[in-house]
Design an enzyme around this catalytic site. Structure first.
Site, PDB file in Angstrom:
ATOM      1  N   ASP A  54      -7.938  -5.240   0.337  1.00 58.46           N
ATOM      2  CA  ASP A  54      -8.539  -6.087  -0.685  1.00 58.46           C
ATOM      3  C   ASP A  54      -8.096  -7.532  -0.635  1.00 58.46           C
ATOM      4  O   ASP A  54      -8.584  -8.356  -1.403  1.00 58.46           O
ATOM      5  CB  ASP A  54      -8.245  -5.497  -2.074  1.00 58.46           C
ATOM      6  CG  ASP A  54      -9.169  -4.339  -2.353  1.00 58.46           C
ATOM      7  OD1 ASP A  54     -10.288  -4.364  -1.823  1.00 58.46           O
ATOM      8  OD2 ASP A  54      -8.769  -3.420  -3.069  1.00 58.46           O
TER       9      ASP A  54
ATOM     10  N   HIS B 159       0.856  -1.185   0.000  1.00 55.15           N
ATOM     11  CA  HIS B 159       0.000   0.000   0.000  1.00 55.15           C
ATOM     12  C   HIS B 159       0.889   1.230   0.000  1.00 55.15           C
ATOM     13  O   HIS B 159       1.934   1.235   0.640  1.00 55.15           O
ATOM     14  CB  HIS B 159      -0.900   0.012   1.244  1.00 55.15           C
ATOM     15  CG  HIS B 159      -2.053   0.952   1.098  1.00 55.15           C
ATOM     16  ND1 HIS B 159      -1.941   2.284   1.369  1.00 55.15           N
ATOM     17  CD2 HIS B 159      -3.317   0.745   0.667  1.00 55.15           C
ATOM     18  CE1 HIS B 159      -3.102   2.867   1.125  1.00 55.15           C
ATOM     19  NE2 HIS B 159      -3.952   1.961   0.697  1.00 55.15           N
TER      20      HIS B 159
HETATM   21  N1  ACO Z   1       4.201  -7.704  -4.765  1.00 55.31           N
HETATM   22  C1  ACO Z   1       5.542  -7.673  -4.969  1.00 55.31           C
HETATM   23  N2  ACO Z   1       6.291  -6.559  -4.865  1.00 55.31           N
HETATM   24  C2  ACO Z   1       5.651  -5.417  -4.557  1.00 55.31           C
HETATM   25  C3  ACO Z   1       4.267  -5.363  -4.320  1.00 55.31           C
HETATM   26  C4  ACO Z   1       3.545  -6.560  -4.435  1.00 55.31           C
HETATM   27  N3  ACO Z   1       2.221  -6.571  -4.232  1.00 55.31           N
HETATM   28  N4  ACO Z   1       3.889  -4.102  -4.030  1.00 55.31           N
HETATM   29  C5  ACO Z   1       5.015  -3.367  -4.079  1.00 55.31           C
HETATM   30  N5  ACO Z   1       6.100  -4.172  -4.390  1.00 55.31           N
HETATM   31  C6  ACO Z   1       7.498  -3.748  -4.469  1.00 55.31           C
HETATM   32  C7  ACO Z   1       7.744  -2.976  -5.761  1.00 55.31           C
HETATM   33  O1  ACO Z   1       8.189  -3.833  -6.801  1.00 55.31           O
HETATM   34  C8  ACO Z   1       8.819  -2.012  -5.345  1.00 55.31           C
HETATM   35  O2  ACO Z   1      10.050  -2.699  -5.330  1.00 55.31           O
HETATM   36  P1  ACO Z   1      11.446  -1.928  -5.677  1.00 55.31           P
HETATM   37  O3  ACO Z   1      11.634  -0.934  -4.576  1.00 55.31           O
HETATM   38  O4  ACO Z   1      12.450  -3.023  -5.654  1.00 55.31           O
HETATM   39  O5  ACO Z   1      11.248  -1.294  -7.017  1.00 55.31           O
HETATM   40  C9  ACO Z   1       8.476  -1.684  -3.889  1.00 55.31           C
HETATM   41  O6  ACO Z   1       7.733  -2.823  -3.409  1.00 55.31           O
HETATM   42  C10 ACO Z   1       7.614  -0.424  -3.743  1.00 55.31           C
HETATM   43  O7  ACO Z   1       6.474  -0.564  -4.575  1.00 55.31           O
HETATM   44  P2  ACO Z   1       5.830   0.618  -5.413  1.00 55.31           P
HETATM   45  O8  ACO Z   1       5.073   0.055  -6.560  1.00 55.31           O
HETATM   46  O9  ACO Z   1       6.880   1.635  -5.716  1.00 55.31           O
HETATM   47  O10 ACO Z   1       4.846   1.201  -4.330  1.00 55.31           O
HETATM   48  P3  ACO Z   1       3.593   2.132  -4.604  1.00 55.31           P
HETATM   49  O11 ACO Z   1       3.344   2.827  -3.341  1.00 55.31           O
HETATM   50  O12 ACO Z   1       3.819   2.962  -5.816  1.00 55.31           O
HETATM   51  O13 ACO Z   1       2.405   1.118  -4.959  1.00 55.31           O
HETATM   52  C11 ACO Z   1       0.630  -0.438  -4.697  1.00 55.31           C
HETATM   53  C12 ACO Z   1       1.476   0.674  -4.044  1.00 55.31           C
HETATM   54  C13 ACO Z   1       0.119   0.043  -6.068  1.00 55.31           C
HETATM   55  C14 ACO Z   1      -0.561  -0.743  -3.836  1.00 55.31           C
HETATM   56  C15 ACO Z   1       1.529  -1.698  -4.873  1.00 55.31           C
HETATM   57  O14 ACO Z   1       1.955  -2.155  -3.599  1.00 55.31           O
HETATM   58  C16 ACO Z   1       0.816  -2.823  -5.639  1.00 55.31           C
HETATM   59  O15 ACO Z   1       0.857  -2.832  -6.868  1.00 55.31           O
HETATM   60  N6  ACO Z   1       0.159  -3.760  -4.898  1.00 55.31           N
HETATM   61  C17 ACO Z   1      -0.627  -4.810  -5.545  1.00 55.31           C
HETATM   62  C18 ACO Z   1      -1.965  -4.245  -5.994  1.00 55.31           C
HETATM   63  C19 ACO Z   1      -2.902  -3.972  -4.843  1.00 55.31           C
HETATM   64  O16 ACO Z   1      -3.098  -4.797  -3.960  1.00 55.31           O
HETATM   65  N7  ACO Z   1      -3.556  -2.793  -4.880  1.00 55.31           N
HETATM   66  C20 ACO Z   1      -4.570  -2.410  -3.908  1.00 55.31           C
HETATM   67  C21 ACO Z   1      -4.101  -1.277  -3.059  1.00 55.31           C
HETATM   68  S1  ACO Z   1      -5.283  -0.910  -1.823  1.00 55.31           S
HETATM   69  C22 ACO Z   1      -6.470  -0.032  -2.619  1.00 55.31           C
HETATM   70  O17 ACO Z   1      -6.252   0.699  -3.526  1.00 55.31           O
HETATM   71  C23 ACO Z   1      -7.768  -0.202  -2.158  1.00 55.31           C
END
Ligand code: ACO
Length: 432
Positions: A366, A308
């Site tokens: 979620d 998140h």
């Molecule tokens: N699985 C594996 N790796 C992940 C995940 C994941 N679910 N989420 C983040 N990471 C990693 C990224 O690859 C990144 O790694 P790096 O630093 O080596 O590049 C690091 O963690 C940071 O992730 P970002 O994408 O930069 O974080 P951001 O804050 O932009 O994204 C998000 C947050 C979109 C929720 C992301 O965690 C994600 O895609 N999660 C899966 C989708 C999801 O569950 N979304 C629902 C969110 S809750 C809502 O909106 C109601």
């Protein structure tokens, strides 16, 4: 306004700016960079708004480090335990919990705006039966602007109020119509003698040929999920509603923009994606393979329902939903128990994994919500629609707050331009 100042030194020009600092009631201070361009000829750069407060708001507070979520100051855990969705709607919109009389009036108004114009209902026939329900809901909500354009003067508080009540009341009806259209069943009209979530369930599952009895645990679970999804400060869809609304557009159109933003898998579409992911994983023995894929930088796969932008501790909503998932599956959803067991096992493995620990990736709201929806008989493609019904109150509350603010300005970000430098037009025959 506080007396605090933030001094910004421009080492290139030797000049500096003293920027005002605003203090919130909770949360970090914010540096007001509004005059930076005038003084320093520079913009701030923060794609994804990682360190940018886009507005001032009194509605919802999140402390992502501590896993805190407050609606108008009330912890979401207390609201989940003691309140109900309609009361939370009132709280988000009005700023305070209602008195008994206020709640009766509010409930009456919501329950008496549940019907939608019959012409609007016919819009559904224009969609193919397998259209994604989010596409239908976004289209039909947007088209409400055509029905209420003349009676919608955004400068009038009474018009804004009726808009708020219409959205909250009609979202379940529109969503149920999208569902019925997708399965080829006749539309079921709302019943105002039922509470909000029981009415939604009967519009989804009742058929004209037999009696439908609402299962109280299903209505209770839905109500809880709706409380937990009702608002989440300046998330992607809410910011979209604010930005679209800042131009003074018809607010039904702004809400349709919010529905569209919510649909994406990085936002509200994650609940649908979680279930697809669990089905793909299939059995506990395959979990390590998928965890490895999620950790592989060269693989686009991510663990859906994990991570998140704001919560770097457990998402407080996920804890509550996990407990409810246990209850629902015990009472009605035995067939989905293996999927739930798989989700629990995945959570356990991922939370012990160094990659997820180091990046502070925890299950989000979620991760478990889809399992409850599935147990209630709601199909995967409707999960994000359920989220949209709940979040519509948050969108409306934020839209109201923005429009009522006398300092309102159109949202208009700037950019770092990295395209071609100025160049002259080349005649077609001279191009190589
Ligand atoms: N699985 C594996 N790796 C992940 C995940 C994941 N679910 N989420 C983040 N990471 C990693 C990224 O690859 C990144 O790694 P790096 O630093 O080596 O590049 C690091 O963690 C940071 O992730 P970002 O994408 O930069 O974080 P951001 O804050 O932009 O994204 C998000 C947050 C979109 C929720 C992301 O965690 C994600 O895609 N999660 C899966 C989708 C999801 O569950 N979304 C629902 C969110 S809750 C809502 O909106 C109601």
């Amino acid at each position: 306004m506080s007396d605090k100042k933030f001094r910004l030194e421009n080492v290139n020009t030797g000049t500096s700016s003293e920027l005002p600092v605003h203090e919130g009631v909770l949360g970090p201070d914010v540096i007001d960079v509004g005059r930076l361009y005038r003084e320093q000829g520079a913009f701030t750069f923060d794609p994804g708004f990682v360190a940018t407060a886009s507005c001032e708001s009194e509605i919802t507070f999140i402390d992502g480090e501590e896993g805190v979520l407050l609606y108008r100051g009330y912890p979401v855990e207390q609201l989940a335990k003691n309140s109900n969705f309609l009361e939370v709607c009132y709280l988000l919109l009005a700023g305070d919990l209602p008195t008994p009389e206020e709640l009766v009036r509010f409930r009456h108004s919501i329950l008496h705006h549940t019907m939608i114009n019959e012409t609007l209902l016919r819009f559904f026939n224009g969609f193919h039966y397998n259209a994604h329900p989010m596409a239908m809901v976004s289209g039909v909500v947007g088209s409400m602007s055509a029905f209420y354009h003349d009676s919608m003067n955004i400068e009038k508080p009474e018009h804004r109020e009726i808009f708020a009540h219409r959205i909250i009341a009609k979202m379940p009806t529109i969503s149920a119509a999208a569902y019925k259209h997708s399965i080829g069943q006749p539309f079921v009209y709302p019943r105002n003698d039922l509470d909000y979530c029981s009415n939604l369930l009967q519009m989804f599952f009742a058929v004209p040929c037999e009696e439908y009895e609402v299962d109280p645990i299903a209505a209770e679970a839905l109500d809880l999920l709706f409380i937990l999804h009702a608002d989440h400060e300046q998330n992607c869809s809410t910011s979209t509603v604010r930005l679209a609304g800042s131009s003074g557009t018809n607010p039904y159109a702004a809400i349709a923009a919010g529905v569209s933003a919510l649909w994406g898998p990085a936002h509200g579409g994650a609940n649908e994606a979680v279930l697809k992911m669990l089905e793909k994983i299939g059995r506990p023995e395959s979990i390590p393979k998928y965890v490895a894929k999620a950790k592989d930088r060269d693989d686009p796969f991510r663990l859906m329902g994990f991570g998140h932008r704001v919560y770097k501790n457990f998402d407080p909503r996920a804890k509550i939903i996990r407990e409810m998932a246990h209850r629902v599956l015990e009472k009605i959803g035995h067939t989905d128990s293996p999927l739930f067991e798989l989700a629990l096992r995945l959570e356990e493995i991922a939370r012990k994994d160094e990659y997820f620990i180091e990046k502070k990736l925890y299950p989000n709201v979620d991760f478990y919500s889809g399992i409850i929806y599935r147990a209630l008989g709601i199909p995967n493609t409707m999960f994000t629609v359920m989220f949209a019904i709940a979040r519509s109150v948050g969108w409306v509350a934020h839209w109201q707050e923005m429009i009522a603010d006398p300092r309102r300005r159109i949202g208009r970000p700037r950019q770092l331009y990295t395209g071609p430098d100025r160049r002259d037009y080349v005649e077609i025959g001279d191009r190589t």
